[in-house]
Design a protein around this motif. Structure first.
Motif, PDB file in Angstrom:
ATOM      1  N   ARG A 112      64.678 -71.044  50.458  1.00  0.00           N
ATOM      2  CA  ARG A 112      65.441 -71.101  49.204  1.00  0.00           C
ATOM      3  C   ARG A 112      64.872 -70.113  48.193  1.00  0.00           C
ATOM      4  O   ARG A 112      65.616 -69.413  47.499  1.00  0.00           O
ATOM      5  CB  ARG A 112      65.402 -72.522  48.642  1.00  0.00           C
ATOM      6  N   SER A 113      63.553 -70.048  48.125  1.00  0.00           N
ATOM      7  CA  SER A 113      62.903 -69.119  47.195  1.00  0.00           C
ATOM      8  C   SER A 113      63.208 -67.671  47.564  1.00  0.00           C
ATOM      9  O   SER A 113      63.447 -66.828  46.694  1.00  0.00           O
ATOM     10  CB  SER A 113      61.391 -69.357  47.207  1.00  0.00           C
ATOM     11  N   SER A 114      63.218 -67.376  48.871  1.00  0.00           N
ATOM     12  CA  SER A 114      63.495 -66.017  49.327  1.00  0.00           C
ATOM     13  C   SER A 114      64.899 -65.584  48.940  1.00  0.00           C
ATOM     14  O   SER A 114      65.110 -64.466  48.458  1.00  0.00           O
ATOM     15  CB  SER A 114      63.323 -65.938  50.849  1.00  0.00           C
ATOM     16  N   VAL A 115      65.877 -66.463  49.144  1.00  0.00           N
ATOM     17  CA  VAL A 115      67.253 -66.128  48.785  1.00  0.00           C
ATOM     18  C   VAL A 115      67.380 -65.938  47.275  1.00  0.00           C
ATOM     19  O   VAL A 115      68.099 -65.051  46.804  1.00  0.00           O
ATOM     20  CB  VAL A 115      68.220 -67.218  49.288  1.00  0.00           C
ATOM     21  N   GLU A 116      66.664 -66.741  46.505  1.00  0.00           N
ATOM     22  CA  GLU A 116      66.708 -66.611  45.053  1.00  0.00           C
ATOM     23  C   GLU A 116      66.097 -65.275  44.606  1.00  0.00           C
ATOM     24  O   GLU A 116      66.623 -64.609  43.707  1.00  0.00           O
ATOM     25  CB  GLU A 116      65.959 -67.770  44.397  1.00  0.00           C
ATOM     26  N   LEU A 168      76.114 -61.848  48.047  1.00  0.00           N
ATOM     27  CA  LEU A 168      75.060 -62.380  48.893  1.00  0.00           C
ATOM     28  C   LEU A 168      75.217 -63.887  49.045  1.00  0.00           C
ATOM     29  O   LEU A 168      75.209 -64.424  50.155  1.00  0.00           O
ATOM     30  CB  LEU A 168      73.691 -62.045  48.284  1.00  0.00           C
ATOM     31  N   LEU A 169      75.388 -64.580  47.941  1.00  0.00           N
ATOM     32  CA  LEU A 169      75.434 -66.039  47.988  1.00  0.00           C
ATOM     33  C   LEU A 169      76.671 -66.540  48.719  1.00  0.00           C
ATOM     34  O   LEU A 169      76.611 -67.532  49.451  1.00  0.00           O
ATOM     35  CB  LEU A 169      75.375 -66.607  46.572  1.00  0.00           C
ATOM     36  N   VAL A 211      68.739 -78.243  52.689  1.00  0.00           N
ATOM     37  CA  VAL A 211      69.596 -77.113  53.032  1.00  0.00           C
ATOM     38  C   VAL A 211      70.944 -77.250  52.343  1.00  0.00           C
ATOM     39  O   VAL A 211      71.533 -76.299  51.849  1.00  0.00           O
ATOM     40  CB  VAL A 211      69.784 -77.012  54.559  1.00  0.00           C
ATOM     41  N   GLY A 212      71.439 -78.489  52.282  1.00  0.00           N
ATOM     42  CA  GLY A 212      72.711 -78.729  51.617  1.00  0.00           C
ATOM     43  C   GLY A 212      72.673 -78.360  50.148  1.00  0.00           C
ATOM     44  O   GLY A 212      73.618 -77.794  49.610  1.00  0.00           O
ATOM     45  N   LYS A 213      71.552 -78.660  49.488  1.00  0.00           N
ATOM     46  CA  LYS A 213      71.411 -78.311  48.078  1.00  0.00           C
ATOM     47  C   LYS A 213      71.440 -76.791  47.891  1.00  0.00           C
ATOM     48  O   LYS A 213      71.995 -76.296  46.926  1.00  0.00           O
ATOM     49  CB  LYS A 213      70.102 -78.870  47.525  1.00  0.00           C
ATOM     50  N   LEU A 214      70.833 -76.063  48.837  1.00  0.00           N
ATOM     51  CA  LEU A 214      70.852 -74.605  48.740  1.00  0.00           C
ATOM     52  C   LEU A 214      72.277 -74.083  48.855  1.00  0.00           C
ATOM     53  O   LEU A 214      72.706 -73.207  48.098  1.00  0.00           O
ATOM     54  CB  LEU A 214      69.991 -74.006  49.849  1.00  0.00           C
TER      55      LEU A 214
END
Length: 223
Positions: A175-179, A192-193, A218-221
C-alpha cells in the motif's frame, strides 16, 4: 481462449532457438531487433500459466517455466536481486541494459507469482514476495516512481501478489509503495490507481468467497 492461445503461439514463435529468450520485436512479421527484454518474456509466463489453468495442457506450464528459467539465467542481477531491462547476446560479447524500472520488476513479480499458483514446486510465492521487497527498497532509494503507465504494471502485480500472500506487513508495504508512486506524479495518478484497482478486483474475483474476510487490508487499498 483461441485468441489467447494465438498470442502465446506468437510469443514462443519468437523464441531464440540458439540462446533462448523471446525477442522484443515479432520476427515472424519482419522484426529484426536482436534484443530480448524482460517485458517480451515475463508476460508470456503470465499468459502461459493462465492458459495451463484454463486448459490443463502441460505444454503451457512447461514453456512458462522454461521462459522464467531463461530470465533468471540471463537478466537477474545477482548483486541487487533485481532484473535488468534487456539483453542483446547475438554479438560475441553480450550487451545488457541494466535499467531497473517499475514495470520490469512488476511483471517479474507477476510471472513468479503466477507460476507459484499452479506449480509451487518450481517457484514458491515467497520468491515473488522477496523480489517485491527488494524492488520496493530500490524504487524508494532511487526515486524510480513517477511514470504512471509503468507504475500501474508494478501496482497491478504487487497488489495481486499481496492478495495471494495475505501477510499484514507485506500488504502494508505494498500500500505504501503504491502511494509513493501516486505521489510521484499526482497529475496522472488516477490512471495508475484505476488500473491497479481493476487488477485488485480481478484477483479478488478469482478467490472463493470464504477467503474474502482474510483480505480486508487489500480491500481497503482497492477502495
Amino acid at each position: 481462449l483461441r485468441r489467447a492461445e494465438a498470442v502465446f503461439r506468437m510469443a514462443i514463435g519468437n523464441w531464440d532457438p540458439k540462446k533462448g529468450g523471446i525477442y522484443w520485436e515479432d520476427r515472424t512479421d519482419g522484426g529484426s531487433d536482436d534484443q530480448k527484454a524482460v517485458v517480451s518474456n515475463a508476460p508470456a509466463v503470465v499468459l502461459g500459466t493462465a492458459l495451463y489453468s484454463e486448459t490443463g495442457r502441460l505444454t503451457y506450464l512447461t514453456w512458462s517455466v522454461r521462459i522464467l528459467h531463461w530470465l533468471d539465467s540471463n537478466l537477474l542481477e545477482r548483486g541487487s536481486g533485481l532484473y535488468d531491462d534487456h539483453i542483446d547476446d547475438h554479438a560475441r560479447s553480450a550487451t545488457i541494459d541494466t535499467a531497473k524500472l517499475t514495470y520490469n520488476q512488476g511483471i517479474m513479480v507477476g510471472a513468479m507469482a503466477a507460476v507459484a499458483t499452479v506449480d509451487p514446486r518450481q517457484y514458491q510465492l515467497s520468491d515473488a514476495v522477496h523480489l517485491a521487497d527488494h524492488s520496493m527498497a530500490y524504487f524508494q532509494s532511487h526515486r524510480a516512481y513517477g511514470m504512471p503507465a509503468w507504475d500501474a504494471i508494478w501496482a497491478q502485480y504487487l497488489l495481486w501478489t499481496a492478495g495471494l500472500y495475505r501477510n499484514d506487513t507485506f500488504t502494508a508495504e505494498a500500500r505504501s509503495s503504491v502511494e509513493l508512486a501516486r505521489r510521484a506524479d499526482p497529475i496522472h495518478s488516477a490512471d495508475l490507481l484505476n488500473r491497479a484497482a481493476e487488477a485488485a478486483i480481478r484477483a479478488l474475483a478469482e478467490l472463493p468467497a470464504s477467503e474474502y474476510p482474510k483480505l480486508s487490508d487489500v480491500g481497503k487499498l482497492g477502495g
